[in-house]
Every structure is written in C-alpha cells, then in structure tokens.
Motif scaffolding. Structure first.
Motif, short mmCIF file in Angstrom:
data_model
loop_
_atom_site.label_atom_id
_atom_site.label_comp_id
_atom_site.label_asym_id
_atom_site.label_seq_id
_atom_site.Cartn_x
_atom_site.Cartn_y
_atom_site.Cartn_z
N HIS A 45 -6.81 3.03 -5.88
CA HIS A 45 -7.71 3.69 -6.83
C HIS A 45 -6.93 4.28 -8.01
CE1 HIS A 45 -11.18 5.81 -8.36
NE2 HIS A 45 -10.46 6.92 -8.38
N THR A 46 -5.80 4.89 -7.73
CA THR A 46 -4.96 5.44 -8.81
C THR A 46 -4.51 4.32 -9.74
OG1 THR A 46 -4.21 7.27 -7.42
CG2 THR A 46 -2.80 6.68 -9.32
N ALA A 47 -4.09 3.20 -9.17
CA ALA A 47 -3.65 2.06 -9.98
C ALA A 47 -4.78 1.57 -10.88
CB ALA A 47 -3.16 0.94 -9.08
N ILE A 81 0.98 -0.75 -17.78
CA ILE A 81 0.01 -1.27 -16.81
C ILE A 81 0.70 -2.15 -15.78
CG2 ILE A 81 -1.97 -2.83 -16.50
CD1 ILE A 81 -3.03 -1.73 -19.21
N VAL A 82 1.53 -3.06 -16.26
CA VAL A 82 2.22 -3.99 -15.35
C VAL A 82 3.14 -3.23 -14.40
CG1 VAL A 82 3.89 -5.88 -15.23
CG2 VAL A 82 2.01 -5.98 -16.89
N LEU A 83 3.95 -2.32 -14.95
CA LEU A 83 4.95 -1.63 -14.13
C LEU A 83 4.33 -0.53 -13.27
CD1 LEU A 83 7.81 -1.34 -16.76
CD2 LEU A 83 7.68 -2.92 -14.82
N PHE A 84 3.51 0.33 -13.86
CA PHE A 84 2.93 1.45 -13.13
C PHE A 84 1.84 0.97 -12.18
CE2 PHE A 84 0.10 5.00 -12.39
CZ PHE A 84 0.96 6.06 -12.17
N SER A 85 0.77 0.43 -12.74
CA SER A 85 -0.34 -0.01 -11.89
C SER A 85 0.10 -1.16 -10.99
CB SER A 85 -1.54 -0.42 -12.74
OG SER A 85 -2.07 0.71 -13.40
N GLY A 86 0.88 -2.08 -11.54
CA GLY A 86 1.33 -3.22 -10.74
C GLY A 86 2.12 -2.80 -9.51
N SER A 87 3.03 -1.82 -9.69
CA SER A 87 3.81 -1.37 -8.53
C SER A 87 2.92 -0.64 -7.53
CB SER A 87 4.98 -0.49 -8.98
OG SER A 87 4.53 0.69 -9.60
N LEU A 88 1.94 0.11 -8.03
CA LEU A 88 1.02 0.79 -7.11
C LEU A 88 0.13 -0.22 -6.37
CD1 LEU A 88 -0.10 3.99 -9.05
CD2 LEU A 88 1.64 3.77 -7.27
N TYR A 89 -0.34 -1.25 -7.07
CA TYR A 89 -1.11 -2.30 -6.38
C TYR A 89 -0.27 -2.90 -5.26
CZ TYR A 89 -4.52 -2.41 -10.28
OH TYR A 89 -5.48 -2.11 -11.22
N ALA A 90 0.99 -3.19 -5.58
CA ALA A 90 1.88 -3.79 -4.58
C ALA A 90 2.10 -2.84 -3.40
CB ALA A 90 3.21 -4.17 -5.23
N LEU A 91 2.34 -1.57 -3.69
CA LEU A 91 2.53 -0.60 -2.60
C LEU A 91 1.30 -0.49 -1.72
CD1 LEU A 91 4.44 2.20 -4.52
CD2 LEU A 91 5.33 0.85 -2.60
N PRO A 96 7.39 -3.20 0.16
CA PRO A 96 8.39 -2.24 0.65
C PRO A 96 8.37 -0.94 -0.15
CG PRO A 96 9.38 -4.40 0.26
CD PRO A 96 7.97 -4.46 -0.25
N HIS A 97 8.69 0.14 0.51
CA HIS A 97 8.65 1.47 -0.10
C HIS A 97 9.49 1.55 -1.37
CE1 HIS A 97 8.02 5.76 -0.20
NE2 HIS A 97 9.33 5.95 -0.29
N TRP A 98 10.60 0.83 -1.44
CA TRP A 98 11.46 0.89 -2.62
C TRP A 98 10.77 0.36 -3.88
CZ3 TRP A 98 12.14 -3.66 -5.02
CH2 TRP A 98 12.05 -4.83 -4.27
N THR A 99 9.65 -0.34 -3.73
CA THR A 99 8.89 -0.81 -4.89
C THR A 99 8.46 0.37 -5.76
OG1 THR A 99 8.11 -2.67 -3.58
CG2 THR A 99 6.90 -2.22 -5.59
N GLY A 100 8.31 1.53 -5.15
CA GLY A 100 7.92 2.73 -5.88
C GLY A 100 8.93 3.15 -6.93
N THR A 103 7.59 2.41 -10.46
CA THR A 103 6.45 3.16 -10.98
C THR A 103 6.81 4.11 -12.12
OG1 THR A 103 5.51 3.00 -8.76
CG2 THR A 103 4.43 4.50 -10.29
N PRO A 104 7.87 4.91 -12.03
CA PRO A 104 8.17 5.82 -13.14
C PRO A 104 8.50 5.11 -14.45
CG PRO A 104 9.38 6.46 -11.16
CD PRO A 104 8.73 5.15 -10.88
N PHE A 105 9.04 3.91 -14.37
CA PHE A 105 9.31 3.16 -15.60
C PHE A 105 8.01 2.80 -16.31
CE2 PHE A 105 13.17 2.48 -13.09
CZ PHE A 105 14.12 2.92 -14.01
N GLY A 106 6.98 2.51 -15.52
CA GLY A 106 5.66 2.29 -16.09
C GLY A 106 5.12 3.56 -16.72
N GLY A 107 5.35 4.69 -16.07
CA GLY A 107 4.93 5.97 -16.64
C GLY A 107 5.62 6.26 -17.97
N LEU A 108 6.90 5.95 -18.04
CA LEU A 108 7.62 6.12 -19.30
C LEU A 108 7.07 5.20 -20.39
CD1 LEU A 108 11.29 6.45 -18.00
CD2 LEU A 108 9.86 8.26 -18.98
N ALA A 109 6.72 3.97 -20.02
CA ALA A 109 6.12 3.05 -20.99
C ALA A 109 4.78 3.59 -21.47
CB ALA A 109 5.97 1.65 -20.39
N PHE A 110 3.98 4.16 -20.56
CA PHE A 110 2.72 4.78 -20.97
C PHE A 110 2.95 5.91 -21.97
CE2 PHE A 110 0.41 3.75 -16.71
CZ PHE A 110 -0.13 2.59 -17.24
#
Length: 126
Positions: A45-47, A81-91, A96-100, A103-110
């Motif tokens: 839902h967050t993604a 969207i690709v990095l933040f939401s995409g990593s959350l969709y994957a999680l 794997p947990h390291w996919t998280g 996520t912060p790189f997507g936040g920086l892009a936002f």
C-alpha cells in the motif's frame, strides 16, 4: 530538440507511470490481498501511494515546467517511483531484506524531483 520544445518522453512517461500505478493498486487489492500478510500488504500500500502521488507530481511538471526543468523533474520522479516504490513492491512480494537498501535512493530521487519541480514552476511560461 530545443530547451523550449515539448519533450515526447514526458507525456508517455506520465501515462505509463499512471497506468502502472492503477495496475499495481488493483493487483494488490484483488490478487494479493489473500496471499500477503498484513505487514506485506502495508508495504504494498505504501508503494502504491507513493507511486500515485509522484505520478501527479510528474503531471504537474509536464504541465507547469518548461525545457530542462520539465525533463529533469519527470526523470527524477520516475526514478523515484522505480527505486522507491519498485523496491517496496519487491519487498512485499518476498524479495531479500537487503533489497530495502535501494529504497532510500528512491526517496532521494523524489526529493530532488520535487526541488527541480519547484524551481521549474518559478520559470515564466513560454
């Protein structure tokens, strides 16, 4: 292409990002709601929420910004969207947990996308 000519990438990116947000939202609501646990559904839902909100920001950039600011804001928001939401969709789907770490790189892009959008909206219209 001059700095003031329309970028063909922008409307296509906005349309595809918007359509994919609807698909992801519907997929989560209909196909995943019985397969994922509540924590995974909250991540999904967050993604979707961030995906949708940033599609709207992309549309604002496409309408209100010109030239490089338009293109750069859309690119950064799409990367978010690709990095933040995409990593959350994957999680949410069990990556794997390291996919998280992504996520912060997507936040920086936002954040960068919003800043470029704000600067771009200050430019006088054509």
């Amino acid at each position: 292409m001059s700095a003031t000519s329309p970028c063909r990438f922008t409307p296509l990116a906005v349309a595809l990002a918007g359509a994919s947000a609807v698909v992801c939202g519907a997929f989560g609501a209909h196909a995943l709601s019985t397969r994922l646990d509540p924590q995974q559904m909250a991540i999904w839902h967050t993604a979707v929420s961030y995906h949708f909100w940033h599609v709207l920001a992309m549309a604002l950039a496409a309408i209100g910004c010109r030239g490089r600011a338009r293109r750069r804001a859309v690119q950064l928001l799409l990367a978010g969207i690709v990095l933040f939401s995409g990593s959350l969709y994957a999680l949410a789907l069990g990556a794997p947990h390291w996919t998280g770490i992504i996520t912060p790189f997507g936040g920086l892009a936002f954040i960068a996308g919003w800043l470029v959008l704000g600067l771009g909206l200050r430019q006088p219209p054509d």
